[in-house]
Motif scaffolding. Structure first.
Motif, PDB file in Angstrom:
ATOM      1  N   ALA A  43     -11.468  34.264   4.452  1.00  0.00           N
ATOM      2  CA  ALA A  43     -10.768  35.497   4.806  1.00  0.00           C
ATOM      3  C   ALA A  43      -9.318  35.490   4.325  1.00  0.00           C
ATOM      4  N   SER A  44      -8.958  34.512   3.553  1.00  0.00           N
ATOM      5  CA  SER A  44      -7.596  34.399   3.046  1.00  0.00           C
ATOM      6  C   SER A  44      -7.219  35.643   2.258  1.00  0.00           C
ATOM      7  N   PRO A  45      -6.134  36.320   2.646  1.00  0.00           N
ATOM      8  CA  PRO A  45      -5.780  37.579   1.990  1.00  0.00           C
ATOM      9  C   PRO A  45      -5.070  37.441   0.647  1.00  0.00           C
ATOM     10  N   ALA A  46      -4.660  36.226   0.295  1.00  0.00           N
ATOM     11  CA  ALA A  46      -3.802  36.101  -0.896  1.00  0.00           C
ATOM     12  C   ALA A  46      -4.212  34.963  -1.818  1.00  0.00           C
ATOM     13  N   GLY A  47      -5.490  34.608  -1.816  1.00  0.00           N
ATOM     14  CA  GLY A  47      -5.927  33.556  -2.724  1.00  0.00           C
ATOM     15  C   GLY A  47      -6.723  32.475  -2.015  1.00  0.00           C
ATOM     16  N   SER A  48      -7.001  31.423  -2.742  1.00  0.00           N
ATOM     17  CA  SER A  48      -7.838  30.339  -2.221  1.00  0.00           C
ATOM     18  C   SER A  48      -7.059  29.428  -1.277  1.00  0.00           C
ATOM     19  N   PRO A  49      -7.678  29.045  -0.160  1.00  0.00           N
ATOM     20  CA  PRO A  49      -7.032  28.134   0.771  1.00  0.00           C
ATOM     21  C   PRO A  49      -6.997  26.713   0.217  1.00  0.00           C
ATOM     22  N   VAL A  50      -6.184  25.883   0.836  1.00  0.00           N
ATOM     23  CA  VAL A  50      -6.035  24.484   0.443  1.00  0.00           C
ATOM     24  C   VAL A  50      -6.118  23.634   1.702  1.00  0.00           C
ATOM     25  N   SER A  51      -6.773  22.492   1.610  1.00  0.00           N
ATOM     26  CA  SER A  51      -6.790  21.528   2.708  1.00  0.00           C
ATOM     27  C   SER A  51      -6.351  20.175   2.192  1.00  0.00           C
ATOM     28  N   CYS A  52      -5.438  19.541   2.915  1.00  0.00           N
ATOM     29  CA  CYS A  52      -5.072  18.150   2.653  1.00  0.00           C
ATOM     30  C   CYS A  52      -5.789  17.294   3.693  1.00  0.00           C
ATOM     31  N   ILE A  53      -6.297  16.162   3.250  1.00  0.00           N
ATOM     32  CA  ILE A  53      -7.005  15.255   4.149  1.00  0.00           C
ATOM     33  C   ILE A  53      -6.476  13.837   3.977  1.00  0.00           C
ATOM     34  N   ILE A  54      -6.710  13.042   4.996  1.00  0.00           N
ATOM     35  CA  ILE A  54      -6.459  11.606   4.913  1.00  0.00           C
ATOM     36  C   ILE A  54      -7.795  10.925   5.125  1.00  0.00           C
ATOM     37  N   ARG A  55      -8.104  10.003   4.236  1.00  0.00           N
ATOM     38  CA  ARG A  55      -9.330   9.212   4.353  1.00  0.00           C
ATOM     39  C   ARG A  55      -8.991   7.831   4.904  1.00  0.00           C
ATOM     40  N   GLY A  56      -9.830   7.376   5.834  1.00  0.00           N
ATOM     41  CA  GLY A  56      -9.673   6.043   6.396  1.00  0.00           C
ATOM     42  C   GLY A  56     -10.129   4.980   5.413  1.00  0.00           C
ATOM     43  N   ASP A  57     -10.066   3.750   5.861  1.00  0.00           N
ATOM     44  CA  ASP A  57     -10.412   2.603   5.013  1.00  0.00           C
ATOM     45  C   ASP A  57     -11.818   2.700   4.429  1.00  0.00           C
ATOM     46  N   LEU A  83       0.003  30.002   5.724  1.00  0.00           N
ATOM     47  CA  LEU A  83      -0.243  29.873   7.149  1.00  0.00           C
ATOM     48  C   LEU A  83      -0.896  28.511   7.337  1.00  0.00           C
ATOM     49  N   LEU A  84      -0.182  27.570   7.943  1.00  0.00           N
ATOM     50  CA  LEU A  84      -0.724  26.229   8.143  1.00  0.00           C
ATOM     51  C   LEU A  84      -1.581  26.212   9.398  1.00  0.00           C
ATOM     52  N   VAL A  85      -2.807  25.704   9.253  1.00  0.00           N
ATOM     53  CA  VAL A  85      -3.790  25.766  10.338  1.00  0.00           C
ATOM     54  C   VAL A  85      -4.576  24.464  10.446  1.00  0.00           C
ATOM     55  N   ASP A  86      -5.187  24.297  11.600  1.00  0.00           N
ATOM     56  CA  ASP A  86      -6.167  23.231  11.830  1.00  0.00           C
ATOM     57  C   ASP A  86      -5.630  21.845  11.513  1.00  0.00           C
ATOM     58  N   ILE A  87      -4.413  21.544  11.980  1.00  0.00           N
ATOM     59  CA  ILE A  87      -3.935  20.174  11.813  1.00  0.00           C
ATOM     60  C   ILE A  87      -4.602  19.320  12.881  1.00  0.00           C
ATOM     61  N   MET A  88      -5.174  18.218  12.456  1.00  0.00           N
ATOM     62  CA  MET A  88      -5.908  17.360  13.388  1.00  0.00           C
ATOM     63  C   MET A  88      -5.965  15.932  12.862  1.00  0.00           C
ATOM     64  N   VAL A  89      -6.011  15.014  13.800  1.00  0.00           N
ATOM     65  CA  VAL A  89      -6.110  13.590  13.494  1.00  0.00           C
ATOM     66  C   VAL A  89      -7.173  13.000  14.421  1.00  0.00           C
ATOM     67  N   HIS A  90      -8.018  12.170  13.866  1.00  0.00           N
ATOM     68  CA  HIS A  90      -9.059  11.504  14.650  1.00  0.00           C
ATOM     69  C   HIS A  90      -8.416  10.787  15.835  1.00  0.00           C
ATOM     70  N   PRO A  91      -9.021  10.859  17.024  1.00  0.00           N
ATOM     71  CA  PRO A  91      -8.422  10.242  18.213  1.00  0.00           C
ATOM     72  C   PRO A  91      -8.097   8.747  18.061  1.00  0.00           C
ATOM     73  N   ASP A  92      -8.852   8.045  17.260  1.00  0.00           N
ATOM     74  CA  ASP A  92      -8.578   6.612  17.058  1.00  0.00           C
ATOM     75  C   ASP A  92      -7.359   6.361  16.179  1.00  0.00           C
ATOM     76  N   TRP A  93      -6.824   7.408  15.565  1.00  0.00           N
ATOM     77  CA  TRP A  93      -5.722   7.262  14.610  1.00  0.00           C
ATOM     78  C   TRP A  93      -4.453   8.007  15.032  1.00  0.00           C
ATOM     79  N   THR A  94      -4.379   8.454  16.277  1.00  0.00           N
ATOM     80  CA  THR A  94      -3.202   9.198  16.713  1.00  0.00           C
ATOM     81  C   THR A  94      -1.985   8.293  16.870  1.00  0.00           C
ATOM     82  N   HIS A  95      -0.821   8.906  16.917  1.00  0.00           N
ATOM     83  CA  HIS A  95       0.467   8.226  17.129  1.00  0.00           C
ATOM     84  C   HIS A  95       0.791   7.212  16.035  1.00  0.00           C
ATOM     85  N   ARG A  96       0.384   7.541  14.810  1.00  0.00           N
ATOM     86  CA  ARG A  96       0.678   6.679  13.660  1.00  0.00           C
ATOM     87  C   ARG A  96       1.361   7.449  12.537  1.00  0.00           C
ATOM     88  N   GLY A  97       1.805   8.657  12.826  1.00  0.00           N
ATOM     89  CA  GLY A  97       2.522   9.436  11.836  1.00  0.00           C
ATOM     90  C   GLY A  97       1.642  10.185  10.853  1.00  0.00           C
TER      91      GLY A  97
END
Length: 124
Positions: A43-57, A83-97
């Motif tokens: 539903a993005s009104p101005a182009g394709s969305p982007v997602s950044c991810i972090i992969r674990g070991d 519009l930045l949305v859906d920021i989330m971190v796995h519960p086992d990886w919280t409080h690590r920046g």
């Protein structure tokens, strides 16, 4: 706190959607399926969305931040914004920046706009 040297921050591709939705449902409770996720981001009104991810070991997705392009009207001028949305971190990886790491990665990715973003691009 240490995050581990083997974590990879990158731009997500279509093949990552199912794992991102799984992380979303783990972090926030079962609220979305893949089709709902695609509909929200499509539903993005101005182009394709982007997602950044972090992969674990082991390559699993442990963090995510999405950006949906939109238009921002400033009087007679119009600018593309994210519009930045859906920021989330796995519960086992919280409080690590990792949320900060995702925010900085998204800033780097969107520094020149949305047009030249390549999925799978490693950041840092």
């Amino acid at each position: 706190m240490e995050t581990g040297d083997r974590l990879k921050t990158e731009v997500a591709g279509p093949e990552d959607i199912s794992a991102i939705v799984g992380l979303f449902n783990l972090v926030f409770g079962p609220k979305r399926d893949v089709d709902a996720w695609k509909a929200i981001y499509a539903a993005s009104p101005a182009g394709s969305p982007v997602s950044c991810i972090i992969r674990g070991d082991g390559g699993e997705i442990i963090g995510h931040l999405g950006a949906i392009p939109t238009w921002y009207d400033m009087g007679h001028d119009r600018a593309k914004a994210a519009l930045l949305v859906d920021i989330m971190v796995h519960p086992d990886w919280t409080h690590r920046g990792l949320a900060t790491r995702l925010s900085l990665a998204m800033h780097e990715v969107l520094g020149d706009g949305f047009d030249d973003v390549d999925s799978g691009r490693q950041i840092e």
